[in-house]
Scaffold this motif. Structure first.
Motif, short mmCIF file in Angstrom:
data_model
loop_
_atom_site.label_atom_id
_atom_site.label_comp_id
_atom_site.label_asym_id
_atom_site.label_seq_id
_atom_site.Cartn_x
_atom_site.Cartn_y
_atom_site.Cartn_z
N GLY A 134 0.81 -1.21 0.00
CA GLY A 134 0.00 0.00 0.00
C GLY A 134 0.84 1.26 0.00
N LYS A 135 0.27 2.31 -0.56
CA LYS A 135 0.92 3.62 -0.56
C LYS A 135 -0.16 4.68 -0.63
CE LYS A 135 1.77 3.13 -5.54
NZ LYS A 135 2.82 3.07 -6.60
N PRO A 136 0.15 5.90 -0.23
CA PRO A 136 -0.86 6.97 -0.26
C PRO A 136 -1.50 7.09 -1.63
CG PRO A 136 1.08 7.71 0.94
CD PRO A 136 1.44 6.38 0.33
N GLY A 137 -2.82 7.09 -1.64
CA GLY A 137 -3.55 7.17 -2.90
C GLY A 137 -3.79 5.83 -3.56
N LYS A 138 -3.20 4.79 -3.00
CA LYS A 138 -3.39 3.44 -3.55
C LYS A 138 -3.20 2.43 -2.42
CE LYS A 138 -2.38 0.83 -7.76
NZ LYS A 138 -1.49 0.74 -8.95
N CYS A 139 -4.13 2.47 -1.49
CA CYS A 139 -4.02 1.64 -0.28
C CYS A 139 -4.30 0.17 -0.57
CB CYS A 139 -5.02 2.13 0.78
SG CYS A 139 -4.67 3.75 1.46
N SER A 140 -3.65 -0.69 0.21
CA SER A 140 -4.08 -2.09 0.26
C SER A 140 -5.42 -2.14 0.98
CB SER A 140 -3.05 -2.93 1.02
OG SER A 140 -1.80 -2.93 0.38
N PRO A 234 -26.32 -15.44 -4.56
CA PRO A 234 -24.91 -15.28 -4.21
C PRO A 234 -24.25 -14.10 -4.89
CG PRO A 234 -25.41 -17.60 -4.49
CD PRO A 234 -26.64 -16.85 -4.90
N ALA A 235 -24.60 -13.85 -6.15
CA ALA A 235 -24.02 -12.70 -6.87
C ALA A 235 -24.45 -11.38 -6.23
CB ALA A 235 -24.42 -12.74 -8.34
N GLU A 236 -25.72 -11.29 -5.84
CA GLU A 236 -26.21 -10.07 -5.18
C GLU A 236 -25.56 -9.91 -3.81
OE1 GLU A 236 -30.72 -9.77 -7.09
OE2 GLU A 236 -30.37 -10.97 -5.28
N GLY A 237 -25.41 -11.02 -3.09
CA GLY A 237 -24.79 -10.96 -1.77
C GLY A 237 -23.33 -10.55 -1.84
N ALA A 238 -22.67 -10.91 -2.93
CA ALA A 238 -21.24 -10.60 -3.08
C ALA A 238 -21.00 -9.16 -3.51
CB ALA A 238 -20.62 -11.54 -4.13
N SER A 239 -22.03 -8.46 -3.97
CA SER A 239 -21.82 -7.16 -4.60
C SER A 239 -21.19 -6.13 -3.67
CB SER A 239 -23.15 -6.62 -5.15
OG SER A 239 -24.10 -6.45 -4.11
N THR A 240 -21.60 -6.10 -2.40
CA THR A 240 -21.04 -5.10 -1.49
C THR A 240 -19.57 -5.39 -1.19
OG1 THR A 240 -23.22 -4.66 -0.52
CG2 THR A 240 -21.30 -3.96 0.75
N ALA A 241 -19.21 -6.66 -1.10
CA ALA A 241 -17.80 -7.02 -0.87
C ALA A 241 -16.95 -6.60 -2.07
CB ALA A 241 -17.66 -8.52 -0.61
N ILE A 242 -17.46 -6.82 -3.27
CA ILE A 242 -16.75 -6.41 -4.48
C ILE A 242 -16.60 -4.88 -4.51
CG2 ILE A 242 -16.84 -6.36 -7.01
CD1 ILE A 242 -18.50 -9.01 -6.77
N TYR A 243 -17.67 -4.19 -4.15
CA TYR A 243 -17.65 -2.73 -4.09
C TYR A 243 -16.56 -2.25 -3.12
CZ TYR A 243 -19.31 2.00 -2.96
OH TYR A 243 -19.40 3.35 -2.72
N SER A 248 -13.43 3.19 -6.37
CA SER A 248 -12.45 4.28 -6.25
C SER A 248 -12.85 5.27 -5.17
CB SER A 248 -12.30 4.99 -7.60
OG SER A 248 -13.55 5.53 -8.03
N GLU A 249 -14.16 5.45 -4.94
CA GLU A 249 -14.61 6.41 -3.92
C GLU A 249 -14.29 5.95 -2.50
OE1 GLU A 249 -18.48 4.41 -5.46
OE2 GLU A 249 -16.49 4.95 -6.21
#
Length: 290
Positions: A134-140, A234-243, A248-249
């Motif tokens: 990780g680095k500023p602006g691109k965190c792990s 499962p796809a709907e449940g996974a959406s928040t984890a993917i988000y 980027s926000e």
């Protein structure tokens, strides 16, 4: 008979939480993922990535050109998932719920050991790599999968393994509360040291997966007619984890509890910093970390 009270309360709390989530899902559409840019050069480790929501997270992140590592208990299951994902792109077990009283190979209560301690240890073993990456602006980014059942969870530090009174419902809720306590405490530690690593927890909602196979018979009967109507896929449940992993926000933003793609307030108990610190120390002792 007093010893039955924690078991009964755990049962009631878990099902009340479930009813509340189902009512929300009845009147609210599932979060729809936005289009993400390609994530070239990024690496994602997905625990339980071979089935259910974990598979959907792996598949979606791989489609964004991330290098995805599937971590799980069954090698052949993982290899089969990799093959399937590759085929699709070319055209846990990360958790348990409500299992009868069982122990891991190390003697931990199964919910606490598999849902929480395993992820606690894996995250800590990867921390040095995450900090360097990780680095500023691109965190792990670390994404923890919790659950609305944490609202009814209670943490008994002198009986984390449920030896005094075992309740499958209480044990599951406790493991999900422990994950939140861990995620908040870890984020605080990382911020204090100025590390470019963010930690966010997500709640997938009630999702139609094999996790519900251990429901009691009456609950199984009640679930079947409503699962297709009220439960998330499962796809709907996974959406928040993917988000949480790709949006980027959310760059540089941690310490959140996300549900249906939005910041949500977790239980007051999950924000108890004293309890967070005590659980951290106990967990380090249990897994042999300094």
């Amino acid at each position: 008979m007093w010893w039955l009270l924690p078991c009964i309360l755990g049962f009631i709390r878990l099902y009340l939480d479930g009813v509340r989530v189902l009512l929300y899902q009845l009147f609210n559409r599932s979060f729809t993922l936005p289009d993400f840019p390609k994530q070239n050069g990024k690496v994602a480790i997905v625990t339980g990535g071979a089935r259910g929501m974990g598979y959907e997270v792996s598949r979606h992140l791989a489609s964004l050109d991330m290098h995805v590592v599937i971590a799980g208990n069954e090698e052949q299951e993982g290899l089969a998932a990799v093959k399937k994902i590759r085929e699709e792109l070319n055209q846990g077990k990360a958790g348990v719920m409500l299992v009868p009283e069982r122990r891991t190979e190390d003697g931990f209560e199964l919910h606490f050991g598999l849902n929480y301690l395993g992820h606690f240890l894996l995250t800590n073993l990867l921390l040095d790599v995450l900090k360097k990456s990780g680095k500023p602006g691109k965190c792990s980014r670390i994404v923890i999968m919790s659950s609305a059942t944490h609202y009814g969870g209670r943490l008994t530090l002198d009986d984390l393994q449920g030896r005094m009174c075992y309740s499958a419902h209480g044990a599951y809720a406790q493991s999900k509360l422990a994950l939140l306590l861990f995620s908040y405490h870890l984020q605080d530690q990382l911020w204090v040291r100025g590390d470019s690593v963010t930690v966010n927890a997500v709640d997938p909602g009630m999702v139609d997966t094999a996790l519900y196979d251990n429901l009691c018979s009456p609950a199984q009967l009640a679930k079947k007619p409503f699962a297709k109507l009220l439960f998330r896929t499962p796809a709907e449940g996974a959406s928040t984890a993917i988000y949480a992993a790709a949006a980027s926000e959310l760059e540089g933003i941690g310490g959140l509890y996300l549900y249906n793609g939005r910041k949500t307030e977790s239980s007051a108990l999950s924000h108890d910093q004293r309890l967070q610190g005590k659980l951290w120390k106990v967990s380090c002792t249990l897994v042999g970390l300094q």
